[in-house]
Design a protein around this motif. Sequence first.
Motif, PDB file in Angstrom:
ATOM      1  N   THR A 125      -5.453   1.866 -10.912  1.00 29.92           N
ATOM      2  CA  THR A 125      -4.877   1.511  -9.612  1.00 29.92           C
ATOM      3  C   THR A 125      -4.561   0.024  -9.545  1.00 29.92           C
ATOM      4  O   THR A 125      -3.492  -0.375  -9.050  1.00 29.92           O
ATOM      5  CB  THR A 125      -5.847   1.884  -8.476  1.00 29.92           C
ATOM      6  OG1 THR A 125      -6.185   3.270  -8.582  1.00 29.92           O
ATOM      7  CG2 THR A 125      -5.221   1.624  -7.125  1.00 29.92           C
TER       8      THR A 125
ATOM      9  N   ALA B  13      -7.288   0.772  -0.863  1.00 33.38           N
ATOM     10  CA  ALA B  13      -6.933   2.059  -1.470  1.00 33.38           C
ATOM     11  C   ALA B  13      -8.170   2.823  -1.959  1.00 33.38           C
ATOM     12  O   ALA B  13      -8.239   4.046  -1.820  1.00 33.38           O
ATOM     13  CB  ALA B  13      -5.969   1.833  -2.633  1.00 33.38           C
TER      14      ALA B  13
ATOM     15  N   ARG C 107       3.896   1.564  -1.181  1.00 27.94           N
ATOM     16  CA  ARG C 107       4.529   1.707  -2.498  1.00 27.94           C
ATOM     17  C   ARG C 107       3.523   2.162  -3.553  1.00 27.94           C
ATOM     18  O   ARG C 107       3.882   2.843  -4.508  1.00 27.94           O
ATOM     19  CB  ARG C 107       5.176   0.383  -2.898  1.00 27.94           C
ATOM     20  CG  ARG C 107       6.369   0.038  -2.013  1.00 27.94           C
ATOM     21  CD  ARG C 107       7.110  -1.200  -2.463  1.00 27.94           C
ATOM     22  NE  ARG C 107       8.221  -1.485  -1.565  1.00 27.94           N
ATOM     23  CZ  ARG C 107       9.041  -2.520  -1.688  1.00 27.94           C
ATOM     24  NH1 ARG C 107       8.875  -3.372  -2.685  1.00 27.94           N
ATOM     25  NH2 ARG C 107      10.026  -2.706  -0.821  1.00 27.94           N
ATOM     26  N   LEU C 108       2.261   1.777  -3.369  1.00 24.67           N
ATOM     27  CA  LEU C 108       1.215   2.262  -4.271  1.00 24.67           C
ATOM     28  C   LEU C 108       1.067   3.774  -4.138  1.00 24.67           C
ATOM     29  O   LEU C 108       0.938   4.487  -5.139  1.00 24.67           O
ATOM     30  CB  LEU C 108      -0.110   1.568  -3.964  1.00 24.67           C
ATOM     31  CG  LEU C 108      -1.341   2.100  -4.708  1.00 24.67           C
ATOM     32  CD1 LEU C 108      -1.205   1.840  -6.201  1.00 24.67           C
ATOM     33  CD2 LEU C 108      -2.616   1.468  -4.165  1.00 24.67           C
TER      34      LEU C 108
ATOM     35  N   HIS D 147       0.837  -1.205   0.000  1.00 21.27           N
ATOM     36  CA  HIS D 147       0.000   0.000   0.000  1.00 21.27           C
ATOM     37  C   HIS D 147       0.871   1.253   0.000  1.00 21.27           C
ATOM     38  O   HIS D 147       0.584   2.226  -0.718  1.00 21.27           O
ATOM     39  CB  HIS D 147      -0.907  -0.020   1.227  1.00 21.27           C
ATOM     40  CG  HIS D 147      -1.992   1.011   1.201  1.00 21.27           C
ATOM     41  ND1 HIS D 147      -1.811   2.284   1.683  1.00 21.27           N
ATOM     42  CD2 HIS D 147      -3.261   0.973   0.723  1.00 21.27           C
ATOM     43  CE1 HIS D 147      -2.913   2.983   1.520  1.00 21.27           C
ATOM     44  NE2 HIS D 147      -3.809   2.216   0.952  1.00 21.27           N
TER      45      HIS D 147
ATOM     46  N   ILE E  56       3.606  -3.592  -8.864  1.00 20.80           N
ATOM     47  CA  ILE E  56       4.360  -3.584  -7.605  1.00 20.80           C
ATOM     48  C   ILE E  56       4.524  -5.002  -7.072  1.00 20.80           C
ATOM     49  O   ILE E  56       5.621  -5.416  -6.659  1.00 20.80           O
ATOM     50  CB  ILE E  56       3.641  -2.695  -6.569  1.00 20.80           C
ATOM     51  CG1 ILE E  56       3.667  -1.230  -6.998  1.00 20.80           C
ATOM     52  CG2 ILE E  56       4.278  -2.853  -5.184  1.00 20.80           C
ATOM     53  CD1 ILE E  56       2.779  -0.321  -6.172  1.00 20.80           C
TER      54      ILE E  56
ATOM     55  N   THR F 244      -1.356  -0.735 -11.406  1.00 21.85           N
ATOM     56  CA  THR F 244      -0.168  -0.307 -10.659  1.00 21.85           C
ATOM     57  C   THR F 244       0.163  -1.295  -9.541  1.00 21.85           C
ATOM     58  O   THR F 244       1.323  -1.631  -9.309  1.00 21.85           O
ATOM     59  CB  THR F 244      -0.392   1.097 -10.073  1.00 21.85           C
ATOM     60  OG1 THR F 244      -0.742   2.005 -11.111  1.00 21.85           O
ATOM     61  CG2 THR F 244       0.870   1.593  -9.369  1.00 21.85           C
ATOM     62  N   ILE F 245      -0.874  -1.755  -8.834  1.00 22.30           N
ATOM     63  CA  ILE F 245      -0.654  -2.726  -7.746  1.00 22.30           C
ATOM     64  C   ILE F 245      -0.047  -4.006  -8.298  1.00 22.30           C
ATOM     65  O   ILE F 245       0.881  -4.580  -7.705  1.00 22.30           O
ATOM     66  CB  ILE F 245      -1.973  -3.032  -7.016  1.00 22.30           C
ATOM     67  CG1 ILE F 245      -2.510  -1.769  -6.329  1.00 22.30           C
ATOM     68  CG2 ILE F 245      -1.773  -4.138  -5.979  1.00 22.30           C
ATOM     69  CD1 ILE F 245      -3.907  -1.919  -5.778  1.00 22.30           C
TER      70      ILE F 245
END
Length: 617
Positions: free
Chosen positions: A229, A263, A205-206, A203, A236, A232-233
């Motif tokens: 989102t 998030a 790093r997000l 979270h 990561i 992106t997760i």
Amino acid sequence: MSFSVILTEKGGATQRLDFDAEEITIGRVDENDICLPKGNISKKHTKIVVKDGKIIVLDLKSTNGTYVNGKKLAGPQVISAADKVYIGDFILNVEPPELDQIDQMLAPEPKDFGNGEQAAFDSAQPEEPAEDGGPTMEPSGRAAATPPRATSAPKTTPSPPGRSPLAAAKAAAAAAGRPASARKKPSAASVAEEYGVTLNLVHDRLIEALDLRRLDLDAIGSDELWTKTEGTIRQIVTKMDSTGELDAHLDRESLVQDVLNEALGLGPLEIYLADDSVSEIMVNSPTQVYVEREGKLQRVEKAFSSAQAVLGVIERIVAPLGRHIDESSPLVDARLADGSRVNAIIPPLALKGPCITIRKFKRDLLTADNLVEFGTLTPQMAEFLDTCVKVRRNMVISGGTGSGKTTLLNILGSYIPERERIVTIEDAAELQLPQEHVVSLEARPSNIEGKGQITIRDLVRNALRMRPDRIVVGECRGGEALDMLQAMNTGHDGSLTTLHANTPRDALSRLETMVLMSGMDLPIKAIRDQIASAVNLIIQQTRFADGTRKVIAISEISGMEMDVITMQDIFNFKQEGFDNEGKVVGRFVATGFVPKFYDDLQRRGIPVNMDIFREEA
């Protein structure tokens, strides 16, 4: 599988500590494997895990943090023997398991350490050590505390050239016809704790990669925001997987969804909001979440990554309603889009962290037939209540928290004829009446300046000017009870409300108390006269220990004798014990008493079913 910890206190005193375990904890209290009784050490500060030949260190949300080579840990990190771990005034070096332990594991009669065979692990592939930026060492001459569980130091045996210890162990184990390892299963609490640390790391790093707080939510659509989102997760998580930061047994897909929900959604609560078997959700602290299923409370595995994540969920709930929560106003009532009722309370009032309680509202509205099916009442009782609503009896539903008062109120409200104008008044809108001519009003708390509050009592007074045929108040809690009684006595027959009480007699006492809360200096006899003339029926509902909800009494208020309000039970529930599964056993009984208004209906030629008042309901 044993490993060694070289512990050096600030000042130079050094100890070598050996352990036969897959993980140890370090902290200030004695229950840790290494006890460091210093003020800058948390009760449980750091955990060291040896897994698959790798040494993993993680911080246990300590106050002052854990550092590796001068850099603060943000999540689980693989270290080598050359890396320095800083904990308060101490430096640790961890030496991995040696090859001779594999030979011991394959010996004909291995020593039993209480956890079965010792697992064979591969030696860790050390990452490039960071530049030593740890604190400067100063002499003090003090020795570190002795750990409670230490064993003799293992011997050092070099690995065969070109072959790792784990590869050698697997080959030998295959020749011996048995598995190369027998790992100790980690505890559920340990797994949940490590998962929480990983969730928090992803979270964080997000936030760094995609600052959700700075996105223009008006310019970007909801679907696009969730898609962006989620992508992106996944990037990561993929990167963390490739660097060995994620546990091999971790469910990557669940991790992605949990971070996404935290998030943008309501975090771990999303799956329970979608679960129709869950009726209530309770967040006691970020790591402690309970749900109610079939009337029974149970703790669930899902949890929040931090207190800040819980606060974020609360903000997402209350912001669309124009409400706020902060230290100056640390509690709030709200509702979700589906009508579910929400209460939130935060520190400093909540000592363990932000708390959320969600009373879910069923998507499919229940009917009287459903209550009969559940054993809440009988068909005869349902028919009686239907008649009472249609002939405009004023009714109060009484019961404890979670006993089903609002559900029953919604069902009784649905009996009101379509031609009548209904005004509903609630703290948080939950009622969903099927009629078309319904005006729904909701109370409003004060704003951040302490102004603008509109109470239930204000709305009841205003409703009297809205030409209502029926007034339905979700719950009477204070002085609005007086206004409700006056409405019932001044032409608004057939009005409905609920209150908290354990018996019909207690409900009358509660009404008296609430009238006194209005600030009117009225004598008790006048209040009781008002109640006796305004309220016709009290319906008592109870939730039993087995989770079932039942209407245990329907009582008619028959008048006054001296200064006492008289009432008569029409139906009640007689409990006879419990069955083998702990379920309540009993039966509904009609007392044989016929309410006065039924005699009036008969005299007026209105057909009524008198059979429902026979002894067996």
